[in-house]
Write a protein that holds these residues in place. Structure first.
Motif, PDB file in Angstrom:
ATOM      1  N   TYR A 162      -0.467   2.537 -13.636  1.00 42.26           N
ATOM      2  CA  TYR A 162      -0.718   2.038 -14.989  1.00 42.26           C
ATOM      3  C   TYR A 162      -2.203   2.044 -15.353  1.00 42.26           C
ATOM      4  CZ  TYR A 162       4.063   0.031 -15.012  1.00 42.26           C
ATOM      5  OH  TYR A 162       5.415  -0.170 -14.960  1.00 42.26           O
ATOM      6  N   PHE A 163      -3.056   1.661 -14.408  1.00 44.37           N
ATOM      7  CA  PHE A 163      -4.489   1.547 -14.698  1.00 44.37           C
ATOM      8  C   PHE A 163      -5.278   2.797 -14.317  1.00 44.37           C
ATOM      9  CE2 PHE A 163      -3.215  -2.924 -14.357  1.00 44.37           C
ATOM     10  CZ  PHE A 163      -3.767  -3.441 -15.515  1.00 44.37           C
ATOM     11  N   GLY A 164      -4.718   3.634 -13.456  1.00 43.04           N
ATOM     12  CA  GLY A 164      -5.450   4.815 -13.021  1.00 43.04           C
ATOM     13  C   GLY A 164      -6.647   4.487 -12.159  1.00 43.04           C
ATOM     14  N   ASP A 165      -6.584   3.346 -11.466  1.00 41.98           N
ATOM     15  CA  ASP A 165      -7.723   2.924 -10.650  1.00 41.98           C
ATOM     16  C   ASP A 165      -7.997   3.897  -9.506  1.00 41.98           C
ATOM     17  OD1 ASP A 165      -8.086   0.694 -12.190  1.00 41.98           O
ATOM     18  OD2 ASP A 165      -7.021  -0.664 -10.818  1.00 41.98           O
ATOM     19  N   ARG A 166      -9.259   3.984  -9.144  1.00 43.04           N
ATOM     20  CA  ARG A 166      -9.687   4.757  -7.984  1.00 43.04           C
ATOM     21  C   ARG A 166      -9.993   3.803  -6.840  1.00 43.04           C
ATOM     22  NH1 ARG A 166     -10.876   7.415 -12.565  1.00 43.04           N
ATOM     23  NH2 ARG A 166     -11.148   9.695 -12.548  1.00 43.04           N
ATOM     24  N   LEU A 167      -9.501   4.111  -5.650  1.00 40.54           N
ATOM     25  CA  LEU A 167      -9.719   3.276  -4.478  1.00 40.54           C
ATOM     26  C   LEU A 167     -10.618   4.005  -3.491  1.00 40.54           C
ATOM     27  CD1 LEU A 167      -6.077   2.032  -3.708  1.00 40.54           C
ATOM     28  CD2 LEU A 167      -7.831   0.891  -5.086  1.00 40.54           C
ATOM     29  N   ASP A 168     -11.620   3.292  -2.953  1.00 38.08           N
ATOM     30  CA  ASP A 168     -12.357   3.897  -1.859  1.00 38.08           C
ATOM     31  C   ASP A 168     -11.479   3.870  -0.610  1.00 38.08           C
ATOM     32  OD1 ASP A 168     -12.607   1.347  -0.596  1.00 38.08           O
ATOM     33  OD2 ASP A 168     -14.570   1.010  -1.483  1.00 38.08           O
ATOM     34  N   ALA A 169     -11.938   4.527   0.437  1.00 36.82           N
ATOM     35  CA  ALA A 169     -11.092   4.707   1.617  1.00 36.82           C
ATOM     36  C   ALA A 169     -10.704   3.369   2.246  1.00 36.82           C
ATOM     37  CB  ALA A 169     -11.808   5.588   2.636  1.00 36.82           C
ATOM     38  N   THR A 170     -11.634   2.425   2.275  1.00 35.68           N
ATOM     39  CA  THR A 170     -11.342   1.122   2.885  1.00 35.68           C
ATOM     40  C   THR A 170     -10.272   0.382   2.102  1.00 35.68           C
ATOM     41  OG1 THR A 170     -13.583   0.958   3.773  1.00 35.68           O
ATOM     42  CG2 THR A 170     -12.339  -1.083   3.593  1.00 35.68           C
ATOM     43  N   ASP A 171     -10.383   0.374   0.774  1.00 39.06           N
ATOM     44  CA  ASP A 171      -9.364  -0.280  -0.043  1.00 39.06           C
ATOM     45  C   ASP A 171      -8.021   0.437   0.075  1.00 39.06           C
ATOM     46  OD1 ASP A 171     -11.116  -2.223  -0.902  1.00 39.06           O
ATOM     47  OD2 ASP A 171     -11.603  -1.210  -2.789  1.00 39.06           O
ATOM     48  N   ALA A 172      -8.055   1.759   0.149  1.00 39.33           N
ATOM     49  CA  ALA A 172      -6.810   2.522   0.323  1.00 39.33           C
ATOM     50  C   ALA A 172      -6.134   2.157   1.637  1.00 39.33           C
ATOM     51  CB  ALA A 172      -7.103   4.016   0.255  1.00 39.33           C
ATOM     52  N   TYR A 173      -6.925   1.963   2.667  1.00 36.62           N
ATOM     53  CA  TYR A 173      -6.384   1.545   3.964  1.00 36.62           C
ATOM     54  C   TYR A 173      -5.766   0.151   3.858  1.00 36.62           C
ATOM     55  CZ  TYR A 173      -6.284   0.000   8.828  1.00 36.62           C
ATOM     56  OH  TYR A 173      -5.884  -0.510  10.037  1.00 36.62           O
ATOM     57  N   GLU A 174      -6.456  -0.755   3.199  1.00 33.09           N
ATOM     58  CA  GLU A 174      -5.948  -2.121   3.081  1.00 33.09           C
ATOM     59  C   GLU A 174      -4.658  -2.176   2.272  1.00 33.09           C
ATOM     60  OE1 GLU A 174      -9.216  -4.333   1.518  1.00 33.09           O
ATOM     61  OE2 GLU A 174     -10.272  -4.425   3.452  1.00 33.09           O
ATOM     62  N   GLU A 175      -4.488  -1.247   1.339  1.00 28.78           N
ATOM     63  CA  GLU A 175      -3.265  -1.204   0.542  1.00 28.78           C
ATOM     64  C   GLU A 175      -2.142  -0.432   1.245  1.00 28.78           C
ATOM     65  OE1 GLU A 175      -2.724  -2.946  -1.940  1.00 28.78           O
ATOM     66  OE2 GLU A 175      -4.656  -3.422  -2.849  1.00 28.78           O
ATOM     67  N   GLY A 176      -2.429   0.143   2.404  1.00 29.90           N
ATOM     68  CA  GLY A 176      -1.421   0.904   3.129  1.00 29.90           C
ATOM     69  C   GLY A 176      -1.249   2.326   2.650  1.00 29.90           C
ATOM     70  N   LEU A 177      -2.211   2.804   1.857  1.00 32.27           N
ATOM     71  CA  LEU A 177      -2.118   4.155   1.312  1.00 32.27           C
ATOM     72  C   LEU A 177      -2.511   5.212   2.337  1.00 32.27           C
ATOM     73  CD1 LEU A 177      -1.395   5.595  -1.304  1.00 32.27           C
ATOM     74  CD2 LEU A 177      -3.740   5.209  -2.107  1.00 32.27           C
ATOM     75  N   VAL A 178      -3.393   4.850   3.258  1.00 32.37           N
ATOM     76  CA  VAL A 178      -3.755   5.734   4.370  1.00 32.37           C
ATOM     77  C   VAL A 178      -3.624   4.950   5.668  1.00 32.37           C
ATOM     78  CG1 VAL A 178      -5.325   7.105   2.930  1.00 32.37           C
ATOM     79  CG2 VAL A 178      -6.234   5.202   4.271  1.00 32.37           C
ATOM     80  N   GLY A 179      -3.447   5.672   6.759  1.00 32.93           N
ATOM     81  CA  GLY A 179      -3.249   5.022   8.047  1.00 32.93           C
ATOM     82  C   GLY A 179      -4.506   4.877   8.870  1.00 32.93           C
ATOM     83  N   ASP A 180      -5.526   5.708   8.589  1.00 34.51           N
ATOM     84  CA  ASP A 180      -6.783   5.679   9.338  1.00 34.51           C
ATOM     85  C   ASP A 180      -7.927   6.016   8.401  1.00 34.51           C
ATOM     86  OD1 ASP A 180      -5.989   5.281  12.197  1.00 34.51           O
ATOM     87  OD2 ASP A 180      -4.924   7.156  11.863  1.00 34.51           O
ATOM     88  N   VAL A 181      -9.063   5.384   8.634  1.00 29.31           N
ATOM     89  CA  VAL A 181     -10.315   5.745   7.960  1.00 29.31           C
ATOM     90  C   VAL A 181     -11.362   5.970   9.039  1.00 29.31           C
ATOM     91  CG1 VAL A 181     -12.134   5.013   6.370  1.00 29.31           C
ATOM     92  CG2 VAL A 181      -9.758   4.387   5.909  1.00 29.31           C
ATOM     93  N   VAL A 182     -12.046   7.119   8.987  1.00 31.22           N
ATOM     94  CA  VAL A 182     -13.038   7.440  10.012  1.00 31.22           C
ATOM     95  C   VAL A 182     -14.312   7.950   9.349  1.00 31.22           C
ATOM     96  CG1 VAL A 182     -11.252   8.002  11.708  1.00 31.22           C
ATOM     97  CG2 VAL A 182     -12.186   9.824  10.299  1.00 31.22           C
ATOM     98  N   ALA A 183     -15.391   7.911  10.102  1.00 30.34           N
ATOM     99  CA  ALA A 183     -16.661   8.438   9.593  1.00 30.34           C
ATOM    100  C   ALA A 183     -16.482   9.897   9.183  1.00 30.34           C
ATOM    101  CB  ALA A 183     -17.740   8.312  10.665  1.00 30.34           C
ATOM    102  N   HIS A 184     -17.168  10.274   8.105  1.00 28.30           N
ATOM    103  CA  HIS A 184     -16.963  11.622   7.565  1.00 28.30           C
ATOM    104  C   HIS A 184     -17.254  12.700   8.600  1.00 28.30           C
ATOM    105  CE1 HIS A 184     -16.434  14.595   4.431  1.00 28.30           C
ATOM    106  NE2 HIS A 184     -17.576  15.168   4.802  1.00 28.30           N
TER     107      HIS A 184
END
Length: 257
Positions: A162-184
């Motif tokens: 609905y809002f079209g929000d953009r999530l950084d990797a850490t927020d995406a991880y906290e929302e369960g959208l990704v399973g791992d976040v690592v250094a680029h």
């Protein structure tokens, strides 16, 4: 396949499909969608044990569908374009081995939808993700309205769409959208190790596990449990079942096919 999608298969059976339009942040137009679908099908023909999807360059996984390509579409052309995106996502979802999204940068709109079709998602710490279609006057058209609520909770999915929000990797991880976040600068090695671990597992059992999990979204609990029971029983008598159990009892590493 067109040169906007690249396929490589390593000696362990890990197939990597790369969207190769870095000058357009790997945005997906019709030729690229078709090339990606062909690459995924070719990886299946190679009996790949793992599929990794990623984008070329350091800026984007896939920044979305190609807006310049879409802006003057009529409903019929838009329907055909959506069908191509759905065909690609379905091919990834049905791929007979685990599919891993290596999210190395922007994953917006159709790019995030492509990642949602994968089994696992690993993001660089500099990745940014979002279903951004609403600000273009449209909604997700390649599966996010269906897959996103199955991955995160219903309200989170609705807010993202609905809002079209953009999530950084850490927020995406906290929302369960990704399973791992690592250094680029560690992303390539991390995903390579993860894919190698998966490729070392028994391929027939992994394919069966993926199919059974996918069934849970398509059928009732009773029907899904019946499918699991029949699939589980069908693995008995296979080389990998016998080898895996024998190796366990003999306290050694198994030698799977």
């Amino acid at each position: 396949m067109a040169d906007t999608a690249q396929l490589s298969v390593d000696g362990d059976g890990v197939a990597t499909v790369t969207v190769d339009r870095p000058d357009r942040l790997n945005a997906l137009n019709v030729p690229t969608l078709r090339a990606l679908r062909d690459a995924v099908e070719a990886a299946a023909d190679e009996d790949a044990r793992v599929l990794v999807l990623t984008g070329a360059g350091d800026d984007a996984f896939v920044a979305g569908a190609d807006i310049a390509h879409m802006q003057d579409m009529d409903p019929q052309a838009a329907h055909e374009y959506a069908a191509l995106g759905h065909d690609l996502a379905a091919a990834v979802e049905a791929f007979p081995a685990p599919a891993v999204a290596k999210i190395n940068g922007y994953a917006f709109g159709g790019g995030l939808e492509l990642a949602l079709a994968c089994d696992l998602r690993v993001a660089s710490e500099q990745a940014v993700l979002g279903q951004t279609e609403i600000d273009l006057g449209i909604i997700p058209g390649w599966g996010a309205t269906q897959r996103l609520p199955r991955l995160v909770d219903d309200e989170t999915a609705r807010r993202l769409i609905y809002f079209g929000d953009r999530l950084d990797a850490t927020d995406a991880y906290e929302e369960g959208l990704v399973g791992d976040v690592v250094a680029h600068d560690e992303l390539d090695e991390y995903v390579a190790d993860l894919a190698a671990d998966l490729a070392a597992k028994p391929a027939t059992a992994l394919a069966a596990a993926k199919e059974a999990i996918n069934q849970s979204y398509e059928t009732s609990l009773d029907a899904g449990l019946d499918f699991e029971r029949r699939t589980w029983a069908g693995l008995f008598g296979s080389h990998d079942q016998r080898e895996g159990m024998r190796a366990f009892l003999e306290d050694r590493d198994p030698d799977f096919e």
